[in-house]
Design an enzyme around this catalytic site. Structure first.
Site, mmCIF file in Angstrom:
data_model
loop_
_atom_site.group_PDB
_atom_site.id
_atom_site.type_symbol
_atom_site.label_atom_id
_atom_site.label_comp_id
_atom_site.label_asym_id
_atom_site.label_seq_id
_atom_site.Cartn_x
_atom_site.Cartn_y
_atom_site.Cartn_z
ATOM 1 N N ASP A 9 57.335 12.328 -102.593
ATOM 2 C CA ASP A 9 55.915 12.076 -102.859
ATOM 3 C C ASP A 9 55.100 12.736 -101.751
ATOM 4 O O ASP A 9 55.261 12.420 -100.571
ATOM 5 C CB ASP A 9 55.676 10.561 -102.881
ATOM 6 N N ALA A 57 56.467 21.567 -108.663
ATOM 7 C CA ALA A 57 56.887 21.753 -110.056
ATOM 8 C C ALA A 57 55.853 22.522 -110.882
ATOM 9 O O ALA A 57 54.653 22.322 -110.685
ATOM 10 C CB ALA A 57 57.150 20.391 -110.688
ATOM 11 N N PRO A 58 56.302 23.429 -111.766
ATOM 12 C CA PRO A 58 57.699 23.731 -112.112
ATOM 13 C C PRO A 58 58.379 24.750 -111.208
ATOM 14 O O PRO A 58 59.468 25.217 -111.529
ATOM 15 C CB PRO A 58 57.573 24.282 -113.532
ATOM 16 N N GLY A 59 57.731 25.122 -110.095
ATOM 17 C CA GLY A 59 58.413 25.909 -109.076
ATOM 18 C C GLY A 59 58.092 27.387 -109.037
ATOM 19 O O GLY A 59 58.724 28.131 -108.278
ATOM 20 N N GLY A 60 57.125 27.841 -109.821
ATOM 21 C CA GLY A 60 56.808 29.268 -109.850
ATOM 22 C C GLY A 60 56.394 29.824 -108.501
ATOM 23 O O GLY A 60 56.894 30.862 -108.049
ATOM 24 N N LYS A 61 55.484 29.142 -107.838
ATOM 25 C CA LYS A 61 54.996 29.626 -106.537
ATOM 26 C C LYS A 61 56.058 29.476 -105.453
ATOM 27 O O LYS A 61 56.185 30.327 -104.572
ATOM 28 C CB LYS A 61 53.716 28.885 -106.150
ATOM 29 N N CYS A 112 44.317 25.006 -109.957
ATOM 30 C CA CYS A 112 44.083 25.819 -111.158
ATOM 31 C C CYS A 112 42.865 25.280 -111.910
ATOM 32 O O CYS A 112 42.884 25.125 -113.130
ATOM 33 C CB CYS A 112 45.314 25.860 -112.054
ATOM 34 N N ASP A 124 58.528 17.593 -105.247
ATOM 35 C CA ASP A 124 57.656 17.059 -106.288
ATOM 36 C C ASP A 124 57.952 15.577 -106.430
ATOM 37 O O ASP A 124 59.072 15.131 -106.141
ATOM 38 C CB ASP A 124 57.884 17.775 -107.621
ATOM 39 N N ASP A 138 49.498 23.096 -103.568
ATOM 40 C CA ASP A 138 48.975 23.477 -104.882
ATOM 41 C C ASP A 138 48.711 22.165 -105.612
ATOM 42 O O ASP A 138 49.552 21.671 -106.361
ATOM 43 C CB ASP A 138 49.978 24.353 -105.623
#
Length: 459
Positions: free
Chosen positions: A331, A282-286, A399, A304, A346
């Site tokens: 999970d 989440a939120p799913g960009g990658k 990040c 997620d 990530d």
């Protein structure tokens, strides 16, 4: 005729009264900004989400929208700095919201050059009187007038270099201590300075829908200025009106994503028919980026732990018109029932690389919270290692620029598991082969990010 004239006068008077009452009831843009700052700093709201909520639910014109966003982000970003400069002028105990109002006013005075001093004072006093009464308004008026005719404290008067960096760039001291230990004083100051500088908007071209050049043409036809990134061809630097208003965005030809984040899919080195797991999606960009690269042969499972976040991923999938990705709740510390060619972890992290977009993070994290995150990050890696095929690779990314969450995690994992080893990959910026890549915010005027890649040995 006289009766009609009287009726018209009455209607006109009523209209003017209603109009006057409406204008009195309307909130000023600075009131919206102060309320948002309070929600973020006192109530734990996320700045980006709260800003979007206020802008989407209130009738605020374009100029005021820009000012509102600048006041919220600017005040939160420079909270420690503003408090240091304001401290000598506060002689009595004041409420939290009054202090935040003074911070916001001081931010305008110091960092926004198109707002007259008298307007700053007038707006602040008006808010103070409406919210706290005439006495509070007089206090705010007195403090701001004194500030504007007095020389402010100098950062150079702070003898301790790390303390100076913490105050000048509004960072908790423990973060500065960590970064100085790892990066040194000069690089730490460059990092701190970069987090206060504006970042360019980057979008990801959806190559499953159209060619990059065609997508650029679509954006230029809508009036945007577009430049293709030197390193990542699907990364487009864009300027003009807000990109969320573009047809290209609404129709799923582009997604808003930071350049550093786009490097993850690049490092994955995806094969056309790869089966991929994005374990913390989440939120799913990658996940969507990888699905665009793999389309139509390859497949992505995006998971997620939170059900409501799965809905966000599904919304992205639908808008981007992707048919090779499935999002479902799971999970990442619990067993998966499939084997994959490649896995992306990530990992949940402190977020200290994205302070440009979420400046409040630096005030909420602590050394203890990072220690608990490290435990979770290792737990996720321990779990998904059993779902990677022999010869397959796991990309671990965060990040953040905290060494404890980055190099320490991946080296700890490899020390425990001799059947895994580093898989060197090409640094997109230099072309050299590296085992880990720590992107700092000043490197590409983007978010701070960490990427590493490990491989499960064949035997």
């Amino acid at each position: 005729p006289l009766r009609r004239q009287r009726q018209m006068c009455i209607r006109d008077r009523c209209t003017r009264v209603v109009s006057w009452e409406s204008s009195i009831m309307m909130k000023s843009v600075r009131t919206y900004a102060l309320e948002t700052i309070n929600d973020v700093l006192n109530k734990g709201a996320y700045s980006n989400l709260k800003i979007n909520e206020v802008l989407s639910t209130n009738n605020i014109n374009t100029v005021d929208k820009n000012l509102f966003t600048e006041l919220v982000y600017g005040t939160i970003k420079r909270k420690y700095t503003l408090d240091y400069l304001l401290k000598p002028f506060i002689k009595t105990k004041i409420k939290s919201w009054v202090r935040q109002l003074l911070w916001m006013s001081l931010y305008q005075y110091l960092y926004l050059d198109k707002i007259p001093n008298h307007a700053i004072i007038h707006e602040a006093v008006d808010i103070a009187k409406k919210r706290g009464g005439f006495h509070t308004g007089n206090i705010v008026n007195g403090i701001l007038r004194t500030v504007m005719r007095t020389e402010l404290p100098s950062f150079e008067d702070i003898d301790d270099t790390k303390k100076r960096i913490a105050i000048q760039y509004s960072l908790p001291k423990w973060i500065v201590d960590h970064w100085v230990t790892h990066f040194g004083v000069e690089k730490t100051e460059n990092i701190a300075r970069s987090f206060l500088e504006p970042v360019t908007t980057t979008v990801r071209a959806n190559i499953s829908r159209d060619s990059i050049d065609s997508i650029i043409s679509k954006l230029e036809q809508e009036g945007y200025h577009v430049k293709k990134d030197d390193m990542l061809p699907f990364c487009l630097h864009i300027s003009g009106m807000p990109v969320v208003n573009s047809n290209a965005f609404k129709e799923g030809y582009i997604s808003i994503q930071d350049k550093s984040s786009m490097m993850v899919a690049y490092v994955m080195n995806l094969g056309r028919d790869d089966k991929v797991l994005d374990a913390c999606s989440a939120p799913g960009g990658k996940a969507c980026h990888m699905a665009e690269i793999l389309s139509p042969e390859g497949h992505v499972d995006a998971t997620d732990i939170h059900e409501h976040k799965i809905n966000l991923i599904k919304q992205n999938i639908k808008k981007l018109k992707l048919n090779n990705i499935k999002a479902f709740q799971h999970d990442a510390t619990e067993v998966y029932d499939k084997m994959y060619d490649k896995i992306l972890v990530d990992a949940p992290c402190s977020g200290l690389g994205v302070l440009r977009h979420k400046p409040e993070i630096k005030y909420s994290q602590s050394q203890n919270s990072i220690k608990s995150l490290v435990e979770l990050q290792l737990q996720i890696l321990e779990n998904v290692k059993d779902n990677i095929k022999p010869g397959g690779t796991i990309v671990y990314s965060t990040c953040t620029i905290e060494q404890m969450e980055n190099e320490n995690v991946i080296y700890t994992f490899l020390k425990r598991h001799k059947d895994f080893e580093f898989e060197p990959f090409q640094n997109p910026a230099t072309g050299e082969q590296v085992k880990t890549l720590q992107i700092l915010p000043q490197d590409f005027n983007s978010d701070g990010f960490f990427i590493s890649k490990i491989k499960r040995k064949e035997s």
